[in-house]
Design a protein around this motif. Structure first.
Motif, short mmCIF file in Angstrom:
data_model
loop_
_atom_site.label_atom_id
_atom_site.label_comp_id
_atom_site.label_asym_id
_atom_site.label_seq_id
_atom_site.Cartn_x
_atom_site.Cartn_y
_atom_site.Cartn_z
N THR A 128 26.30 -125.84 114.33
CA THR A 128 26.96 -124.68 114.94
C THR A 128 27.70 -125.15 116.20
O THR A 128 27.39 -126.20 116.75
N ILE A 129 28.67 -124.35 116.61
CA ILE A 129 29.46 -124.70 117.80
C ILE A 129 28.83 -124.00 119.00
O ILE A 129 28.50 -122.83 118.95
N GLY A 130 28.66 -124.77 120.08
CA GLY A 130 28.07 -124.19 121.29
C GLY A 130 28.95 -124.43 122.50
O GLY A 130 29.88 -125.24 122.46
N THR A 131 28.66 -123.71 123.59
CA THR A 131 29.39 -123.98 124.83
C THR A 131 28.67 -125.10 125.57
O THR A 131 27.45 -125.24 125.48
N PHE A 132 29.44 -125.88 126.29
CA PHE A 132 28.91 -127.07 126.96
C PHE A 132 27.77 -126.71 127.93
O PHE A 132 26.67 -127.25 127.84
N SER A 133 28.02 -125.76 128.83
CA SER A 133 27.01 -125.48 129.87
C SER A 133 25.73 -124.89 129.28
O SER A 133 24.62 -125.26 129.67
N LYS A 134 25.89 -124.01 128.31
CA LYS A 134 24.71 -123.38 127.69
C LYS A 134 23.87 -124.42 126.94
O LYS A 134 22.64 -124.42 127.01
N THR A 135 24.54 -125.31 126.21
CA THR A 135 23.83 -126.34 125.45
C THR A 135 23.09 -127.29 126.40
O THR A 135 21.94 -127.65 126.17
N MET A 136 23.76 -127.69 127.47
CA MET A 136 23.14 -128.60 128.45
C MET A 136 21.95 -127.93 129.13
O MET A 136 20.92 -128.55 129.39
N HIS A 137 22.08 -126.64 129.40
CA HIS A 137 20.98 -125.87 130.00
C HIS A 137 19.78 -125.85 129.05
O HIS A 137 18.64 -126.04 129.45
N GLY A 138 20.08 -125.65 127.74
CA GLY A 138 19.02 -125.63 126.72
C GLY A 138 18.34 -126.98 126.57
O GLY A 138 17.23 -127.09 126.04
N ALA A 139 19.02 -128.05 127.05
CA ALA A 139 18.44 -129.40 126.99
C ALA A 139 17.75 -129.76 128.31
O ALA A 139 17.37 -130.91 128.54
N ASN A 140 17.63 -128.76 129.18
CA ASN A 140 16.96 -128.93 130.49
C ASN A 140 17.66 -129.88 131.45
O ASN A 140 17.02 -130.50 132.29
N PHE A 141 18.98 -130.02 131.31
CA PHE A 141 19.73 -130.78 132.31
C PHE A 141 20.13 -129.81 133.42
O PHE A 141 20.47 -128.66 133.14
N SER A 142 20.09 -130.27 134.67
CA SER A 142 20.41 -129.38 135.80
C SER A 142 21.90 -129.04 135.81
O SER A 142 22.72 -129.77 135.24
N SER A 143 22.24 -127.96 136.50
CA SER A 143 23.66 -127.57 136.55
C SER A 143 24.47 -128.59 137.34
O SER A 143 25.64 -128.83 137.04
N THR A 144 23.85 -129.24 138.34
CA THR A 144 24.55 -130.29 139.10
C THR A 144 24.89 -131.46 138.17
O THR A 144 26.03 -131.95 138.15
N PHE A 145 23.89 -131.89 137.40
CA PHE A 145 24.12 -133.00 136.47
C PHE A 145 25.19 -132.62 135.45
O PHE A 145 26.07 -133.40 135.12
N THR A 146 25.11 -131.39 134.94
CA THR A 146 26.06 -130.90 133.92
C THR A 146 27.49 -130.94 134.45
O THR A 146 28.41 -131.38 133.76
N SER A 147 27.69 -130.52 135.71
CA SER A 147 29.04 -130.55 136.31
C SER A 147 29.54 -131.98 136.46
O SER A 147 30.72 -132.26 136.19
N GLN A 148 28.64 -132.90 136.88
CA GLN A 148 29.04 -134.31 137.03
C GLN A 148 29.43 -134.90 135.68
O GLN A 148 30.43 -135.61 135.56
N LEU A 149 28.62 -134.58 134.66
CA LEU A 149 28.90 -135.11 133.32
C LEU A 149 30.23 -134.57 132.79
O LEU A 149 31.02 -135.30 132.20
N GLU A 150 30.49 -133.28 133.06
CA GLU A 150 31.75 -132.68 132.60
C GLU A 150 32.95 -133.43 133.20
O GLU A 150 33.90 -133.77 132.49
N LEU A 151 32.88 -133.73 134.48
CA LEU A 151 33.95 -134.49 135.15
C LEU A 151 34.10 -135.87 134.54
O LEU A 151 35.21 -136.33 134.26
N GLU A 152 32.95 -136.54 134.31
CA GLU A 152 32.97 -137.89 133.74
C GLU A 152 33.60 -137.88 132.35
O GLU A 152 34.42 -138.74 132.02
N LEU A 153 33.24 -136.88 131.54
CA LEU A 153 33.76 -136.80 130.17
C LEU A 153 35.25 -136.50 130.15
O LEU A 153 35.99 -137.03 129.31
N LYS A 154 35.70 -135.66 131.07
CA LYS A 154 37.14 -135.35 131.13
C LYS A 154 37.94 -136.58 131.54
O LYS A 154 39.01 -136.84 131.01
N ARG A 155 37.40 -137.34 132.49
CA ARG A 155 38.06 -138.59 132.90
C ARG A 155 38.07 -139.59 131.75
O ARG A 155 39.06 -140.28 131.50
#
Length: 251
Positions: free
Chosen positions: A156-183
């Protein structure tokens, strides 16, 4: 207007493009062409190895091989087969491959969101001015019984932040990872441009392991976005289309 963005199906060629650049080396799981020697070497080094067609798409014909106490176990879709030696396993895989070329890739232990494995799609597109932009990030959440997370493999297709939250990653880590992936997406676009002309969009499939480290599983040169159309929030779908109009992407 006809869709115009170059397509390269050969996964081995695309992997080699990335590996020539030291920036990407830490992001690419160990990958080798399939043969008996490479199969033995990979199974020596890793507890799980993926066997995938060099020109495949949609997660079809991917076999996961795992080390088990009595030898090895292969899994295609939901079917599991056990082998006591690598020679037996090689014979079966070779028969399965036929004349088609296959790759072996180190298995990444995918992080799980609410007990389901997932990976991330990073959509990268060129603007009319010819600059690469990472336009969308979404997740493919897999069926725990299947080998691939793809939509047409029951994912199934999920949203990035919701999926990361469901994996118990913090919102700070999720934001950093999003930046890294976009770069990372933009860097892959520039890398591909150095090797071949005419790319306007790419779709990176990125696995995140249980520690949160991203791994590029593969780069799609003809990424499908139709599953996004079915999501309740169509904003990502519409954003990709608005960027894609100038090179003929209308769906």
């Amino acid at each position: 207007m006809k869709y115009k963005s170059s397509t390269i199906k050969n996964k081995w060629k695309k992997t080699q493009w990335l590996l020539k650049d030291t920036y990407f080396q830490k992001y690419v799981p160990h990958t080798l062409p399939f043969n008996q020697k490479n199969l033995s070497a990979m199974l020596n080094d890793y507890t799980s190895v993926f066997f995938k067609p060099t020109d495949g798409s949609g997660g079809k014909n991917i076999i996961r091989i795992r080390k088990i106490d009595s030898g090895y176990q292969s899994q295609l879709n939901t079917t599991k087969t056990s082998y006591s030696t690598t020679a037996q396993l090689y014979r079966d895989l070779n028969r399965f491959a036929g004349s088609r070329s296959y790759l072996l890739q180190k298995g990444i232990q995918l992080a799980k969101s609410n007990a389901k494995p997932f990976d991330i799609r990073v959509m990268v597109q060129k603007t009319r001015q010819g600059d690469w932009v990472s336009t969308a990030l979404f997740t493919k959440v897999g069926n725990p019984n299947k080998v691939a997370t793809n939509y047409n493999q029951g994912g199934t297709i999920g949203t990035f932040s919701k999926t990361m939250h469901g994996a118990n990653f913090s919102s700070t880590f999720t934001s950093q990872l999003e930046l890294e992936l976009k770069r990372l997406g933009v860097a892959v676009g520039k890398n591909f441009d150095r090797h071949y002309k005419g790319f306007h969009e790419l779709g990176l499939d990125v696995a995140v392991d249980s520690k949160g480290k991203p791994w590029i599983l593969e780069v799609n040169t003809r990424p499908q976005i139709y599953p996004l159309k079915a999501s309740i929030d169509k904003s990502l779908y519409n954003k990709i289309l608005s960027y894609g109009k100038h090179y003929g992407r209308f769906k």
